[in-house]
Design a protein around this motif. Structure first.
Motif, mmCIF file in Angstrom:
data_model
loop_
_atom_site.group_PDB
_atom_site.id
_atom_site.type_symbol
_atom_site.label_atom_id
_atom_site.label_comp_id
_atom_site.label_asym_id
_atom_site.label_seq_id
_atom_site.Cartn_x
_atom_site.Cartn_y
_atom_site.Cartn_z
ATOM 1 N N ILE A 1 0.818 -1.215 0.000
ATOM 2 C CA ILE A 1 0.000 0.000 0.000
ATOM 3 C C ILE A 1 0.850 1.263 0.000
ATOM 4 O O ILE A 1 0.547 2.240 -0.678
ATOM 5 C CB ILE A 1 -0.969 -0.022 1.207
ATOM 6 N N GLN A 2 1.946 1.265 0.747
ATOM 7 C CA GLN A 2 2.758 2.485 0.901
ATOM 8 C C GLN A 2 3.509 2.882 -0.363
ATOM 9 O O GLN A 2 4.039 3.985 -0.449
ATOM 10 C CB GLN A 2 3.744 2.316 2.063
ATOM 11 N N ASN A 3 3.580 2.005 -1.367
ATOM 12 C CA ASN A 3 4.323 2.329 -2.582
ATOM 13 C C ASN A 3 3.796 3.595 -3.266
ATOM 14 O O ASN A 3 4.572 4.430 -3.737
ATOM 15 C CB ASN A 3 4.260 1.162 -3.573
ATOM 16 N N ALA A 4 2.486 3.726 -3.343
ATOM 17 C CA ALA A 4 1.904 4.895 -4.010
ATOM 18 C C ALA A 4 2.231 6.174 -3.249
ATOM 19 O O ALA A 4 2.505 7.222 -3.859
ATOM 20 C CB ALA A 4 0.390 4.726 -4.143
ATOM 21 N N GLU A 5 2.226 6.102 -1.930
ATOM 22 C CA GLU A 5 2.532 7.278 -1.109
ATOM 23 C C GLU A 5 3.975 7.716 -1.293
ATOM 24 O O GLU A 5 4.253 8.907 -1.506
ATOM 25 C CB GLU A 5 2.260 6.956 0.364
ATOM 26 N N ILE A 6 4.899 6.758 -1.229
ATOM 27 C CA ILE A 6 6.308 7.144 -1.359
ATOM 28 C C ILE A 6 6.614 7.592 -2.791
ATOM 29 O O ILE A 6 7.425 8.499 -3.001
ATOM 30 C CB ILE A 6 7.251 6.005 -0.912
ATOM 31 N N LYS A 7 5.944 7.013 -3.763
ATOM 32 C CA LYS A 7 6.116 7.444 -5.157
ATOM 33 C C LYS A 7 5.728 8.905 -5.306
ATOM 34 O O LYS A 7 6.447 9.693 -5.941
ATOM 35 C CB LYS A 7 5.271 6.554 -6.075
ATOM 36 N N PHE A 8 4.609 9.285 -4.696
ATOM 37 C CA PHE A 8 4.160 10.678 -4.781
ATOM 38 C C PHE A 8 5.134 11.610 -4.054
ATOM 39 O O PHE A 8 5.503 12.659 -4.578
ATOM 40 C CB PHE A 8 2.760 10.837 -4.186
ATOM 41 N N SER B 1 -10.909 4.289 -17.213
ATOM 42 C CA SER B 1 -10.767 3.508 -18.442
ATOM 43 C C SER B 1 -9.384 2.881 -18.547
ATOM 44 O O SER B 1 -9.217 1.831 -19.177
ATOM 45 C CB SER B 1 -11.020 4.396 -19.663
ATOM 46 N N VAL B 2 -8.385 3.533 -17.944
ATOM 47 C CA VAL B 2 -7.023 2.994 -17.969
ATOM 48 C C VAL B 2 -6.819 1.986 -16.835
ATOM 49 O O VAL B 2 -6.537 0.807 -17.076
ATOM 50 C CB VAL B 2 -5.966 4.116 -17.859
ATOM 51 N N LEU B 3 -6.979 2.432 -15.603
ATOM 52 C CA LEU B 3 -6.678 1.571 -14.461
ATOM 53 C C LEU B 3 -7.664 0.410 -14.348
ATOM 54 O O LEU B 3 -7.303 -0.678 -13.888
ATOM 55 C CB LEU B 3 -6.675 2.392 -13.164
ATOM 56 N N GLY B 4 -8.910 0.644 -14.765
ATOM 57 C CA GLY B 4 -9.924 -0.395 -14.657
ATOM 58 C C GLY B 4 -9.634 -1.616 -15.510
ATOM 59 O O GLY B 4 -10.117 -2.715 -15.223
ATOM 60 N N GLU C 1 -7.331 1.362 -4.976
ATOM 61 C CA GLU C 1 -7.681 2.697 -4.497
ATOM 62 C C GLU C 1 -6.437 3.553 -4.308
ATOM 63 O O GLU C 1 -6.455 4.764 -4.550
ATOM 64 C CB GLU C 1 -8.461 2.597 -3.183
ATOM 65 N N GLU C 2 -5.335 2.929 -3.888
ATOM 66 C CA GLU C 2 -4.087 3.670 -3.668
ATOM 67 C C GLU C 2 -3.587 4.297 -4.975
ATOM 68 O O GLU C 2 -3.131 5.453 -4.999
ATOM 69 C CB GLU C 2 -3.017 2.740 -3.081
ATOM 70 N N GLU C 3 -3.666 3.537 -6.069
ATOM 71 C CA GLU C 3 -3.203 4.067 -7.355
ATOM 72 C C GLU C 3 -4.161 5.138 -7.892
ATOM 73 O O GLU C 3 -3.719 6.145 -8.435
ATOM 74 C CB GLU C 3 -3.045 2.930 -8.369
ATOM 75 N N TRP D 1 -3.001 9.155 -8.612
ATOM 76 C CA TRP D 1 -3.193 9.968 -9.807
ATOM 77 C C TRP D 1 -4.081 11.173 -9.536
ATOM 78 O O TRP D 1 -3.896 12.237 -10.142
ATOM 79 C CB TRP D 1 -3.756 9.119 -10.943
ATOM 80 N N ARG D 2 -5.031 11.058 -8.618
ATOM 81 C CA ARG D 2 -5.841 12.220 -8.243
ATOM 82 C C ARG D 2 -4.969 13.294 -7.599
ATOM 83 O O ARG D 2 -5.146 14.491 -7.849
ATOM 84 C CB ARG D 2 -6.954 11.785 -7.301
ATOM 85 N N ARG D 3 -4.021 12.866 -6.762
ATOM 86 C CA ARG D 3 -3.094 13.830 -6.144
ATOM 87 C C ARG D 3 -2.183 14.437 -7.208
ATOM 88 O O ARG D 3 -1.844 15.624 -7.150
ATOM 89 C CB ARG D 3 -2.271 13.141 -5.059
ATOM 90 N N MET D 4 -1.773 13.626 -8.178
ATOM 91 C CA MET D 4 -0.937 14.147 -9.259
ATOM 92 C C MET D 4 -1.698 15.177 -10.092
ATOM 93 O O MET D 4 -1.123 16.177 -10.532
ATOM 94 C CB MET D 4 -0.452 12.991 -10.140
ATOM 95 N N TYR D 5 -2.983 14.942 -10.322
ATOM 96 C CA TYR D 5 -3.798 15.918 -11.052
ATOM 97 C C TYR D 5 -3.848 17.241 -10.294
ATOM 98 O O TYR D 5 -3.680 18.318 -10.896
ATOM 99 C CB TYR D 5 -5.211 15.370 -11.271
#
Length: 318
Positions: free
Chosen positions: A20-27, A68-71, A81-83, A87-91
């Motif tokens: 789960i933490q991968n998305a957080e540290i990536k951001f 459409s992409v992640l689904g 949900e993490e991914e 991307w919502r945070r990246m937007y």
């Protein structure tokens, strides 16, 4: 946080998928590199078509594009949900940036939504002159691969490669995109034709994609599965190690290890270590360990690699 940034052109991080933490540290790492070193290009473990759609999402924030992409990755860590939240945070981050600072997302993998890829290639060909023969060859190639006629697919792959070089000759944006999509299509096909070489072919493709982006002179960050960052398969050099061979000190490798993963834990009295040299460790290296840290993650440099220790991990998949 400091990764020895002088002269670095590309930061390549290796994760174990499904944490789960991968998305957080990536951001957090991307945001840090953006703020401090002007990194605005994010390399992703997706096909180029998928990254075009993600780039569109970062511009307009339309959730249907993101879904459409992640689904499509129904059983994959990307469809979590993490991914989605990453991307919502990246937007939101991208929306605050000046035009010259806008985030660029580039897919460097040969995997992805292959059926959608074929459709988009055919769509782009419709606007090109003298493209009928190429469109017909694409459909023939797709059907031949699908039916398992490998010898025929090999011949068609060579023909398409030649047609591609002869047909695309200008530098229009559509033709640049088309060329990248063709490369992904042909690389994906080769992995079907030569299953015994599929890992080697994938690392070669990711490496060549990164190298192509490096030639544009922009600083980049990418986070992939660890096998694309450190070489763990016999006689197969990881994509990141191929980059290191090319540009050496201009590439910084980051490898994530996870503090409470039982397979890496070694205890010595009241001290606890992550043993990177354990027989069952994913990171089997000589005499390597990281002492327990009190903060969320600790950073240690060894032989040009930064090991990032992530605390209190949770798994998305059991």
């Amino acid at each position: 946080m400091n990764f020895g940034n002088d002269g670095i052109q590309v930061y390549l991080a290796g994760e174990v998928h499904g944490v789960i933490q991968n998305a957080e540290i990536k951001f957090q790492i991307f945001e840090y590199l953006l703020s401090n070193y002007g990194v605005k290009k994010l390399l992703v473990e997706m096909g180029y078509y998928d990254s075009l759609a993600i780039s569109a999402y970062l511009e307009n924030g339309k959730e249907d594009i993101l879904k459409s992409v992640l689904g499509k990755y129904s059983t994959n860590y990307l469809n979590t949900e993490e991914e989605y939240n990453f991307w919502r945070r990246m937007y939101k981050l991208n929306n605050k940036l000046q035009e010259e600072q806008k985030i660029k997302v580039v897919g460097v993998d040969c995997n992805g939504q292959i059926d959608v890829l074929y459709r988009y290639i055919l769509y782009l060909l419709e606007s090109q002159k003298e493209s009928l023969i190429l469109s017909e060859k694409v459909m023939e190639y797709k059907n031949t691969l699908k039916s398992g006629r490998i010898r025929e697919a090999e011949v068609l792959s060579s023909e398409l490669d030649c047609l591609l070089h002869n047909f695309i000759y200008s530098a229009s944006q559509d033709e640049i995109v088309l060329k990248k999509l063709f490369k992904q299509m042909l690389a994906y096909g080769k992995r079907i034709m030569y299953p015994e070489k599929k890992r080697e072919l994938r690392e070669e493709f990711i490496y060549n994609s990164i190298k192509e982006e490096l030639e544009k002179g922009e600083i980049m960050f990418g986070q992939f599965g660890y096998s694309h960052v450190i070489s763990i398969y016999a006689n197969i050099l990881s994509a990141a190690d191929r980059v290191v061979q090319d540009i050496d000190s201009a590439c910084r490798k980051l490898v994530y290890v996870y503090k409470n993963c039982k397979y890496f834990i070694v205890r010595d009295g009241d001290k606890q270590y992550i043993d990177l040299n354990s027989k069952i460790s994913l990171f089997n290296r000589d005499e390597s360990c990281i002492e327990k840290k009190n903060d969320k993650w600790g950073i240690v440099e060894e032989a040009g690699i930064y090991y990032i220790l992530i605390d209190n991990i949770n798994h998305i998949f059991i």
